[in-house]
Each structure stands twice: as C-alpha cells, then as structure tokens.
Motif scaffolding. Structure first.
Motif, PDB file in Angstrom:
ATOM      1  N   GLY A  57       1.035  -0.807   0.626  1.00 27.31           N
ATOM      2  CA  GLY A  57       0.219   0.121   0.445  1.00 27.31           C
ATOM      3  C   GLY A  57       0.996   1.252  -0.370  1.00 27.31           C
ATOM      4  O   GLY A  57       2.277   1.356  -0.178  1.00 27.31           O
ATOM      5  N   ASP A  58       0.603   2.365   0.277  1.00 32.22           N
ATOM      6  CA  ASP A  58       0.877   3.964  -0.292  1.00 32.22           C
ATOM      7  C   ASP A  58       2.482   3.840  -0.757  1.00 32.22           C
ATOM      8  O   ASP A  58       2.717   4.584  -1.310  1.00 32.22           O
ATOM      9  CB  ASP A  58       1.467   4.018   1.646  1.00 32.22           C
ATOM     10  N   PRO A 110       6.497   6.276  -3.766  1.00 33.51           N
ATOM     11  CA  PRO A 110       5.645   7.338  -2.523  1.00 33.51           C
ATOM     12  C   PRO A 110       4.536   7.721  -2.768  1.00 33.51           C
ATOM     13  O   PRO A 110       4.591   7.948  -3.636  1.00 33.51           O
ATOM     14  CB  PRO A 110       6.307   7.741  -1.537  1.00 33.51           C
ATOM     15  N   TYR A 111       2.808   7.389  -2.363  1.00 34.29           N
ATOM     16  CA  TYR A 111       1.714   7.506  -2.903  1.00 34.29           C
ATOM     17  C   TYR A 111       1.393   9.233  -2.210  1.00 34.29           C
ATOM     18  O   TYR A 111       2.487  10.062  -1.223  1.00 34.29           O
ATOM     19  CB  TYR A 111       0.379   7.061  -2.751  1.00 34.29           C
ATOM     20  N   PHE A 115       3.897   8.268   4.002  1.00 34.69           N
ATOM     21  CA  PHE A 115       3.670   7.100   4.493  1.00 34.69           C
ATOM     22  C   PHE A 115       3.105   6.859   5.796  1.00 34.69           C
ATOM     23  O   PHE A 115       2.949   8.019   6.907  1.00 34.69           O
ATOM     24  CB  PHE A 115       4.724   5.910   4.534  1.00 34.69           C
ATOM     25  N   PRO A 116       2.193   6.282   6.807  1.00 30.57           N
ATOM     26  CA  PRO A 116       1.669   6.527   8.164  1.00 30.57           C
ATOM     27  C   PRO A 116       2.721   7.007   8.997  1.00 30.57           C
ATOM     28  O   PRO A 116       4.247   5.784   8.773  1.00 30.57           O
ATOM     29  CB  PRO A 116       1.171   5.265   8.754  1.00 30.57           C
TER      30      PRO A 116
END
Length: 123
Positions: A57-58, A110-111, A115-116
C-alpha cells in the motif's frame, strides 16, 4: 486545512522563520543548539529518523530504465525534481544514485499523502 496552507507558504518565505522550507526533508526535524566555549551558538539539524516503511500500500513500484535519474523520477511522480528524497526514503538508500544505477531495478515510489507515521505528507 486548505485555509492554513497559504499562511504556511508565506512563513516559509520569511528569512529566519524556519531554517527549512515545507518541501524539505528536514522541515520537521528538531533544531539543536551547540554552545561553543566562547559562547557562540551553532544551530544544527538533529538526526532525522525515517518512519517505518509500509510492507504494501502507500507505494507504487517503478522499474528503472537506462538513463533515469532520481530527480527526473521526482519530477514525473511529484512534479518537483527536488523531491527525489521521498523516493530515496521509500527504498531506503543513503546514496540516491543507487536508485537508478541499475536498469531493471524495481523501486518504491510513495503515493501522495506519505507513509503512516511520517508526520509529513509526501507531496
């Protein structure tokens, strides 16, 4: 939050308001002060720690082609060649040249949103 952005951008333009602009990887790093024996103060950026990298993800995957460079990838993905460090952080590498030195290598990009746990959006 959109109402705050113009003010934050304006603060970045004021000399001395913050040592690093919002687009810098060092914007959220704590600034330390060293006092020399003669009383001179030297300001420095404390160590910048990377957030934990997500397993999935991300991030998007990008296969490196011959002749690509980190700054060109940042321009392609973020619209700003100065954001190459976001791609370096996502992989992670110390030397950004490692990102593109081998055609066929798959790197993480990264989108938008970051990132969290990073504390700052990735453009």
């Amino acid at each position: 939050m959109a109402d705050i952005e113009p003010y934050e951008s304006a603060l970045d333009a004021i000399p001395g308001a913050h040592p690093y602009p919002r687009s810098s990887r060092y914007h959220d790093v704590e600034i330390g002060v060293h006092r020399a024996e003669d009383g001179t103060e030297v300001r420095y950026a404390k160590r910048r720690l990377l957030p934990p990298l997500p397993e999935t993800g991300d991030v998007a995957e990008h296969t490196v082609s011959a002749g690509e460079r980190p700054d060109l990838l940042a321009q392609r993905y973020f619209g700003d060649p100065g954001q190459w460090w976001q791609i370096a952080d996502a992989n992670p590498v110390l030397d950004p040249a490692e990102l593109t030195d081998e055609a066929g290598r798959v790197i993480r990009v990264p989108y938008a949103g970051g990132f969290p746990g990073s504390g700052a959006p990735y453009v």
